[in-house]
Scaffold this motif. Sequence first.
Motif, short mmCIF file in Angstrom:
data_model
loop_
_atom_site.label_atom_id
_atom_site.label_comp_id
_atom_site.label_asym_id
_atom_site.label_seq_id
_atom_site.Cartn_x
_atom_site.Cartn_y
_atom_site.Cartn_z
N THR A 68 0.78 -1.25 0.01
CA THR A 68 0.12 0.06 0.06
C THR A 68 0.83 1.11 0.05
O THR A 68 0.28 2.36 -0.16
CB THR A 68 -1.08 -0.01 1.24
N GLY A 69 2.26 1.28 0.41
CA GLY A 69 2.96 2.27 0.31
C GLY A 69 2.98 2.94 1.47
O GLY A 69 3.91 3.77 1.74
N THR A 70 2.28 2.30 2.73
CA THR A 70 2.55 2.99 4.03
C THR A 70 1.76 1.85 4.85
O THR A 70 1.05 0.94 4.36
CB THR A 70 1.82 4.31 4.32
N THR A 71 2.06 2.03 6.20
CA THR A 71 1.48 1.10 7.10
C THR A 71 1.27 1.92 8.52
O THR A 71 1.89 2.77 8.85
CB THR A 71 2.33 -0.31 7.32
N ARG A 72 0.07 1.22 9.00
CA ARG A 72 -0.15 1.51 10.39
C ARG A 72 0.10 0.40 11.43
O ARG A 72 -0.04 0.55 12.76
CB ARG A 72 -1.59 2.13 10.62
N LEU A 73 0.35 -0.48 10.94
CA LEU A 73 0.88 -1.67 11.91
C LEU A 73 2.13 -1.56 12.54
O LEU A 73 3.03 -1.05 11.94
CB LEU A 73 0.91 -2.98 11.00
N PRO A 74 2.13 -1.87 13.78
CA PRO A 74 3.47 -1.97 14.53
C PRO A 74 4.51 -2.94 14.01
O PRO A 74 3.89 -3.95 13.81
CB PRO A 74 3.12 -2.30 15.74
N ALA A 75 5.74 -2.48 14.16
CA ALA A 75 6.98 -3.34 13.82
C ALA A 75 7.89 -3.45 15.17
O ALA A 75 8.63 -2.45 15.06
CB ALA A 75 7.61 -2.79 12.68
N PRO A 76 7.52 -4.49 16.14
CA PRO A 76 8.32 -4.29 17.11
C PRO A 76 9.77 -4.56 17.08
O PRO A 76 10.75 -4.19 17.96
CB PRO A 76 7.63 -5.44 18.18
N ILE A 77 10.19 -5.39 16.00
CA ILE A 77 11.56 -5.55 15.86
C ILE A 77 12.02 -5.52 14.60
O ILE A 77 11.03 -5.56 13.59
CB ILE A 77 11.76 -7.09 16.32
N GLY A 78 13.08 -5.34 14.22
CA GLY A 78 13.77 -5.69 12.93
C GLY A 78 14.46 -7.17 12.68
O GLY A 78 14.42 -7.70 13.69
#
Length: 495
Positions: A477-487
Amino acid sequence: MGDPRGFLTTARQDWPRRPVEERVRDWDEVYVPGALLPIISRQADRCMDCGIPFCHEACPLGNLIPEWNDLVSREDWRAASDRLHATNNFPEFTGRLCPAPCEAGCVLAINQPAVTIKNVEVAIADRAWSEGFAPPSPPDRLSGRTVAVIGSGPTGLAAAQQLTRAGHTVAVYEKNDRLGGLMRYGIPEFKMEKHHLERRVEQMRAEGTKFRTSTAVGRDIGAAELRTRYDAVVLAVGATAWRDLPLPGRELTGVHQAMEYLPLANRVCQGDLAASPMSAAGKHVVIVGGGDTGADCLGTAVREGATSVTQLDIYAQPGAERDEDSDPWPTYPKVYRLSAAHEEARDLESAPAADADARLFAASTLRFTGDADGHVRELHLVEVDAERRPLPGSGRTLPADLVLLALGFSGPDREDGLVEQLGLVLDPRGTIARDADFATNVPGVFAAGDAARGQSLIVWAIAEGRAVAAAVDRRLTGTTRLPAPIGPYDRPMTV
């Protein structure tokens, strides 16, 4: 902060276990039903609400531990459930199965027993289900994008739930006949009853996630063909390529991998089998490997009625207290821990030859010998020093009718052909290589969980699932509101 002096006035009290003689006669969870709620609010009071909560750093999910401790101390269970589920899709799993690195990072643990964070977590999760605080959360609208998730362990389920809630159409492919991965067929029922898993899967179905069981991608359906059907593919196949022990006598009947043994016992509990064809009943059992999988084998063998069960650990017996030089706070320390299975073996005297509970420490297997029919009958071992060098004159022999190898896993299983069909690049460890966005070398294909990270804890698996979902959502989608707790390159705290 419910009680500013709680950590001074209240002693740590864990969820009590059922009596050993009672629980080894069934497969129910080992804890006393209903015994947690009467004590948990005061246990949550022990949280100091410290200014820099290292429990956050110790847990890859970033759980908001002081916040939900405070809410539990005030018995605001709905708000506590909201804060808990904000960072963790499946707290009823982690509250039962995680070894709780958060407790090792608790500031109180510097000089006192840590807050019972894991017990508070599972109390909130169970209360949320009983009170209806965890309803399905279907998306308001669909994105028109499709995602295939291969694997239904904690990583795959977390990724699927996050992507479904973001509005994507998600299908989860699982090679086994039931969902859950190792939570289904690796974790024994006495550690987590499977109705917890079923309940969460039904929630996901109600949200719109589709499931395809008994479908091995690479064998039942071509991996490249699947890639053309979906806008993105998430590989969450786990690290199920087990490590072996190529010693003399390995070919004898009765020497098996732990993950050949445990699924059969779980299938008995599921009602698929009347009895396990690999049952430990009436046998002398030796488990090679000192980790959690070995302990799972131990508890299973005790319940099946083994004559004796001994677990071999190549490391020396750790001390009861943290070694501040090698394992300083807030890292996860290597200390002597008594799991429910080890407590059972100790009380029942299931391993008369063991050093402590059912374990022989600093023990290295040399070979297996068998009878004239080619069945294993003895395991030969030697004591080793800290560098794993054999100690002269320390050899001994254990009776062994069933030997279980619980030596960990090296990477994804290659037998289904998924890796080859997609042309995936592997790293030197044998796990799937990926970039900083969880993307593999194949466009549109992402990798997460043990398949890419290597064998790890359930909290890392769920964190990987949440993080890869954010990466996929951003790519679609080009963006996100989902959290990313780690890399993908983050690792647990070490010295």
